[in-house]
Design a protein around this motif. Structure first.
Motif, PDB file in Angstrom:
ATOM      1  N   LYS A 136     -12.455  85.891  41.549  1.00  0.00           N
ATOM      2  CA  LYS A 136     -11.961  86.532  42.800  1.00  0.00           C
ATOM      3  C   LYS A 136     -11.863  84.491  42.997  1.00  0.00           C
ATOM      4  O   LYS A 136     -13.490  83.793  43.054  1.00  0.00           O
ATOM      5  N   GLY A 137     -10.955  83.741  43.644  1.00  0.00           N
ATOM      6  CA  GLY A 137     -11.206  82.188  43.731  1.00  0.00           C
ATOM      7  C   GLY A 137     -11.014  81.064  42.476  1.00  0.00           C
ATOM      8  O   GLY A 137     -11.154  80.346  43.634  1.00  0.00           O
ATOM      9  N   GLN A 180      -6.284  86.032  43.337  1.00  0.00           N
ATOM     10  CA  GLN A 180      -7.018  87.168  44.179  1.00  0.00           C
ATOM     11  C   GLN A 180      -6.940  88.267  43.914  1.00  0.00           C
ATOM     12  O   GLN A 180      -6.548  88.299  42.925  1.00  0.00           O
ATOM     13  N   GLU A 181      -7.961  88.968  44.354  1.00  0.00           N
ATOM     14  CA  GLU A 181      -7.419  90.531  44.021  1.00  0.00           C
ATOM     15  C   GLU A 181      -6.267  91.176  43.641  1.00  0.00           C
ATOM     16  O   GLU A 181      -5.623  92.042  42.243  1.00  0.00           O
ATOM     17  N   GLU A 182      -5.370  90.887  44.769  1.00  0.00           N
ATOM     18  CA  GLU A 182      -4.501  91.759  44.818  1.00  0.00           C
ATOM     19  C   GLU A 182      -3.134  91.065  43.515  1.00  0.00           C
ATOM     20  O   GLU A 182      -2.042  91.883  43.320  1.00  0.00           O
ATOM     21  N   ASP A 183      -4.093  89.580  42.638  1.00  0.00           N
ATOM     22  CA  ASP A 183      -3.209  88.788  41.735  1.00  0.00           C
ATOM     23  C   ASP A 183      -3.011  89.806  40.275  1.00  0.00           C
ATOM     24  O   ASP A 183      -2.578  89.477  39.379  1.00  0.00           O
TER      25      ASP A 183
END
Lengths: 115, 108
Positions: free
Chosen positions: B15-16, B78-81
């Protein structure tokens, strides 16, 4: 309907049996496409209908596969004498027209398992 | 014949971190390129297309005709990606030609 509808969502069949997969496109969409999604293979084009024109069948893998579109709306993909290698997710998509820039909207797919 | 190549089956980032999903195509004419995404338990949907030159969910993609590439980029994942991403080519002759897809995993 709100989106492209496919049925059944899952189909388990025995080798050698025939199966029919159904696709109900978004109302007003003139173009309809069938794809096959195999694990690790991406999406493979099968057949394409555009309005009243003759369908583009160039992607059908064998003569066991056929599809029709009645009344310019609902389409049925038929697989005769199913083989284990036919196991895959079959996706249907529709768009306003088969021209550039038109977005294809996909159904949830039919997962076919041939035992 | 046209072809789309996505060399990575799996891309795992934290993430990031920046993300770049590679896509190369082969087609002698003027192509139209798309990125489609499939989130877990959802249907395949359009993410972006090169003719729109837009940024969707922080993702951008530039068509490089010299390198015949259409890589998908995001500066901060992002995690939702986390999803399956497919690059697709339209040549005006029939349906889309899809790559084999890249699974993006964004770890916390």
């Amino acid at each position: 309907g709100a989106g492209v509808s496919q049925s059944p969502s899952n189909k388990v069949t025995e080798k050698g049996k025939d199966v029919e997969l159904r696709c109900d496109p978004i109302s007003g969409h003139t173009a309809l496409y069938w794809y096959r999604q195999s694990l690790g293979q991406g999406l493979e084009f099968l057949i394409y209908f555009q309005g009243n024109s003759a369908p583009d069948k160039s992607g059908l893998p064998s003569d066991r596969f056929s599809a029709e579109r009645t009344g310019g709306s609902v389409s049925t993909l038929t697989i005769q004498r199913t083989q284990q290698e036919d196991s895959a997710v079959y996706l249907c998509a529709s768009s306003l027209a088969g021209t550039s820039g038109n977005i294809q909207y996909f159904g949830a797919g039919t997962r076919l398992s041939v035992l | 014949a046209q072809r789309v190549t996505q060399p990575e089956k799996l891309l795992s980032v934290f993430k990031g971190a920046p993300v770049e999903l590679k896509c190369n195509y082969s087609y002698s004419g003027s192509p139209e390129l798309f990125w489609y995404v499939q989130y877990s338990r959802q249907r395949l949907q359009l993410l972006l297309r090169h003719i729109s030159r837009e940024s969707i969910k922080g993702f951008t993609a530039d068509l490089n005709k010299g390198e015949t590439s259409f890589h998908l980029k995001k500066p901060f994942a992002q995690e939702e990606d986390s999803a399956m991403y497919y690059c697709a080519l339209y040549t005006g002759r029939r349906a889309l030609t899809f790559g084999s897809g890249t699974r993006l995993q964004v770890q916390p």
